[in-house]
Design an enzyme around this catalytic site. Structure first.
Site, PDB file in Angstrom:
ATOM      1  N   ASP A 104       0.870  -1.172   0.000  1.00 39.25           N
ATOM      2  CA  ASP A 104       0.000   0.000   0.000  1.00 39.25           C
ATOM      3  C   ASP A 104       0.909   1.225   0.000  1.00 39.25           C
ATOM      4  OD1 ASP A 104      -2.271   1.721   0.527  1.00 39.25           O
ATOM      5  OD2 ASP A 104      -3.248  -0.013   1.450  1.00 39.25           O
ATOM      6  N   ASP A 210      -3.034   5.001  -2.086  1.00 35.37           N
ATOM      7  CA  ASP A 210      -3.995   5.684  -1.233  1.00 35.37           C
ATOM      8  C   ASP A 210      -4.312   7.091  -1.762  1.00 35.37           C
ATOM      9  OD1 ASP A 210      -5.294   5.465   1.497  1.00 35.37           O
ATOM     10  OD2 ASP A 210      -4.202   7.337   1.765  1.00 35.37           O
ATOM     11  N   GLU A 267      -6.652   4.653  -5.481  1.00 37.49           N
ATOM     12  CA  GLU A 267      -7.909   5.033  -4.838  1.00 37.49           C
ATOM     13  C   GLU A 267      -8.246   6.469  -5.256  1.00 37.49           C
ATOM     14  OE1 GLU A 267      -9.684   5.124  -0.298  1.00 37.49           O
ATOM     15  OE2 GLU A 267      -7.755   6.022  -0.740  1.00 37.49           O
ATOM     16  N   HIS A 342     -11.436  -2.032   3.965  1.00 31.75           N
ATOM     17  CA  HIS A 342     -11.292  -1.662   5.385  1.00 31.75           C
ATOM     18  C   HIS A 342     -11.987  -0.344   5.735  1.00 31.75           C
ATOM     19  CE1 HIS A 342      -8.422   0.519   3.072  1.00 31.75           C
ATOM     20  NE2 HIS A 342      -8.191   1.323   4.098  1.00 31.75           N
ATOM     21  N   ASP A 343     -12.512   0.365   4.733  1.00 32.29           N
ATOM     22  CA  ASP A 343     -13.224   1.625   4.999  1.00 32.29           C
ATOM     23  C   ASP A 343     -14.734   1.457   4.885  1.00 32.29           C
ATOM     24  OD1 ASP A 343     -10.807   2.983   5.249  1.00 32.29           O
ATOM     25  OD2 ASP A 343     -10.752   3.508   3.121  1.00 32.29           O
TER      26      ASP A 343
HETATM   27  C1  NOJ Z   1      -8.001   6.002   2.400  1.00 28.79           C
HETATM   28  C2  NOJ Z   1      -7.751   4.812   3.258  1.00 28.79           C
HETATM   29  O1  NOJ Z   1      -8.359   3.698   2.676  1.00 28.79           O
HETATM   30  C3  NOJ Z   1      -8.282   5.139   4.624  1.00 28.79           C
HETATM   31  O2  NOJ Z   1      -8.317   4.013   5.460  1.00 28.79           O
HETATM   32  C4  NOJ Z   1      -7.453   6.245   5.188  1.00 28.79           C
HETATM   33  O3  NOJ Z   1      -8.005   6.672   6.414  1.00 28.79           O
HETATM   34  C5  NOJ Z   1      -7.374   7.444   4.255  1.00 28.79           C
HETATM   35  N1  NOJ Z   1      -7.205   7.090   2.880  1.00 28.79           N
HETATM   36  C6  NOJ Z   1      -6.229   8.325   4.634  1.00 28.79           C
HETATM   37  O4  NOJ Z   1      -5.017   7.696   4.331  1.00 28.79           O
END
Ligand code: NOJ
Length: 587
Positions: A104, A210, A267, A342-343
């Site tokens: 990541d 990210d 992302e 995970h989000d």
């Molecule tokens: C996206 C990530 O998936 C998330 O978990 C994170 O809090 C934010 N970006 C900041 O890095």
């Protein structure tokens, strides 16, 4: 039918990805926190699912304010997870099994504990000052100090933090402890390139990146438009999502990625403009392979706030997917397919109303609909066994995520006596908090779901449904489990590669709020994926939906394909609750 567009073939298009969030995957040393040796011990389990690529979420040294997305050193592994040598073993373990491995890459921001930031904040003339985004204060008419603009942080409040020592604000789009890097400054870009090479040289096969579309900001840093008049802090995404120099920066990353024949997924929150996404992922652009977009996971958010109640329709979900399926197919781009990470909360609870009796079939239905679209499917740890959201009865002390806890804190500060607002927020946390995706993976029916030792208190409680069949051991031993069903979906995708990887996509029965159906076609081979999105029995008319004839039943969320053949012999097809079927049909 969509006209056939030439599709470049590539190994990464044919691959599926398994995402590991290390804190909750598997604890090998009974400290209550998952770790890299724990991951290594489960590689066969992942391989047997039919996975091609393992993506490891941030495992670097970090104060864990945002569970590792706040990196203090890109070259050291967090002590609780292991060592760089452990990661090397993990990479080797993947390669030995014919799987690839992704790190990541979190480079929009670092932790405030990173040496670069420590230097940067130490004085205005430090050589690292420019590595972050520092700005002078603004002052209002009464002479009160105000941040440089009105941008809201993704974790609540202003996105700027005042620094007493050097009398300036720094930007943090996320937590105060996550200062944004200044990509305008060439040494920052060079340092990122070095980090990439370091891990690629260790055998990593690419990166998940990210919030990679936030790295170029409009250098005027204008105020965001006022959309929510209740707060001074507004979304500034117009000025930092897909900013002016993004593609130049992505090409810089792409040059390195190309040297190593890698996989890359970026992302990209906020972006809806298909042309803009294509500029990043079109095959000839040489930037990144694919992106995660957000429309389908933002679907249940409130108008201003994720934690306000929201509602959605199946037709909206179908429309989002159809758009991206077509755009990528017709323009030589590629999709990343995901329901969970995970989000996000658990998909079976977010997208279906399944109860105890039909959760298994509903999770299989979701696997079918996702996994057979055009794109690379991502399976998030626990999704393959149909893990669910945290129980409704859990108190706030069980929630650990900064996003949710900051929201709760502000609510208590601003509306301490508003019991109704607090009750609604609590209900929404149970539905949408990131904690839902972060409970430990349930490995067996042993105490703590076998995630850690029986007498250990895990860093986050285990969902008690591990004792009721939602655990990996039970499912590996049960041929009719969600785990084996996911394996069947991924295997089918490979078996009919031309259709399911390289074929066109057509939505069927567009206006139905109960059916999610589509065809995939490659030359004269055609498949129909037909899913009942409801918990009731439905009748479906194949001929008015363009189905000319069935050649074969490939997959079914209920056990037997023979009974499908019988039921589908009649003019009206009856579909059981959450039933999904995959058929080879006449082209
Ligand atoms: C996206 C990530 O998936 C998330 O978990 C994170 O809090 C934010 N970006 C900041 O890095």
């Amino acid at each position: 039918m969509t006209k056939s567009a030439p599709q470049h073939r590539a190994w990464w298009k044919e691959s599926s990805v398994y995402q590991i969030w290390p804190a909750s995957f598997k604890d090998s040393n009974d400290d209550g926190i998952g770790d890299i040796p724990g991951i290594i011990s489960k590689l066969d389990y992942i391989k047997n699912l039919g996975i091609d690529i393992v993506w490891l979420c941030p495992s670097y040294k970090s104060p864990q304010v945002d569970m590792g997305y706040d990196i203090a050193d890109y070259y050291t592994i967090a002590e609780e997870y292991g060592t760089v040598a452990d990661v090397e073993k993990l990479i080797q373990g993947c390669h030995d099994r014919g799987m690839k491995f992704l790190m990541d890459l979190v480079v929009n921001h670092t932790s405030d504990q990173h040496e670069w930031f420590q230097q940067s904040r130490s004085s205005r003339d430090n050589e690292f000052r420019n590595w972050y985004i520092w700005k002078p204060a603004r002052y209002d008419e009464e002479g009160n100090r105000r941040p440089p603009n009105n941008w809201v942080s993704h974790f609540q409040g202003s996105a700027w933090e005042w620094d007493e020592l050097t009398q300036e604000y720094y930007l943090h789009l996320y937590a105060t402890e996550q200062p944004d890097l200044n990509w305008e400054h060439a040494p920052v870009r060079k340092a990122v390139h070095e980090i990439m090479r370091f891990w690629l040289d260790k055998g990593a096969n690419g990166f998940r990146m990210d919030v990679i579309n936030f790295i170029s900001k409009d250098q005027r840093f204008p105020d965001g438009p006022i959309k929510d008049a209740r707060t001074p802090w507004q979304w500034g995404d117009k000025y930092y999502a897909n900013g002016p120099r993004l593609h130049e920066y992505l090409r810089g990353l792409g040059e390195i990625l190309a040297e190593y024949d890698t996989f890359s997924v970026g992302e990209m929150p906020f972006v809806k403009d298909t042309e803009e996404v294509l500029r990043a992922v079109r095959y000839d652009r040489k930037e990144i392979n694919m992106i995660f977009n957000f429309e389908h996971v933002d679907i249940d958010h409130g108008v201003y706030d994720k934690f306000e109640p929201g509602s959605w329709k199946l037709t909206d979900l179908k429309a989002f997917f159809e758009n991206w399926q077509k755009v990528m197919y017709e323009n030589d781009g590629w999709n990343a397919l995901y329901w969970e990470n995970h989000d996000q909360p658990r998909s079976v609870d977010r997208y279906t109303r399944a109860g105890e009796e039909d959760r298994v079939v509903a999770s299989k239905m979701l696997a079918t609909v996702l996994g057979l679209k055009a794109g690379s499917p991502f399976v998030y740890q626990g999704q393959e066994i149909g893990m669910g959201n945290v129980p409704r009865g859990w108190g706030m002390e069980e929630y650990k995520d900064i996003d949710c806890l900051n929201h709760w804190k502000r609510l208590l500060e601003h509306r301490p006596n508003d019991r109704e607002a607090q009750k609604i927020a609590r209900e929404e946390y149970q539905k949408k908090s990131r904690d839902n995706g972060r409970t430990p993976v349930q490995w067996s029916a042993a105490p703590n779901g076998g995630f850690t030792g029986p007498n250990v208190k895990p860093w986050m409680s285990v969902n008690p449904d591990y004792a009721r069949g939602v655990n990996a051991e039970a499912q590996v031993n049960d041929p009719n489990s969600t785990y084996h069903y996911w394996a069947a979906v991924l295997a089918l995708r490979k078996r009919y590669l031309d259709i399911f990887v390289y074929g066109s996509y057509e939505l069927v029965d567009r206006d139905s709020q109960a059916i999610f159906a589509y065809t995939r076609q490659y030359e004269d081979q055609k498949a129909l994926v037909l899913a009942n999105w409801t918990g009731g029995t439905l009748e479906w008319d194949p001929s008015s939906n363009g189905v000319k004839g069935v050649k074969d039943v490939l997959l079914n969320t209920y056990d037997s394909t023979r009974d499908v053949q019988d039921r589908f012999a009649s003019a009206q097809w009856s579909l059981r609750p959450y039933e999904a079927v995959v058929l080879l049909i006449e082209a």
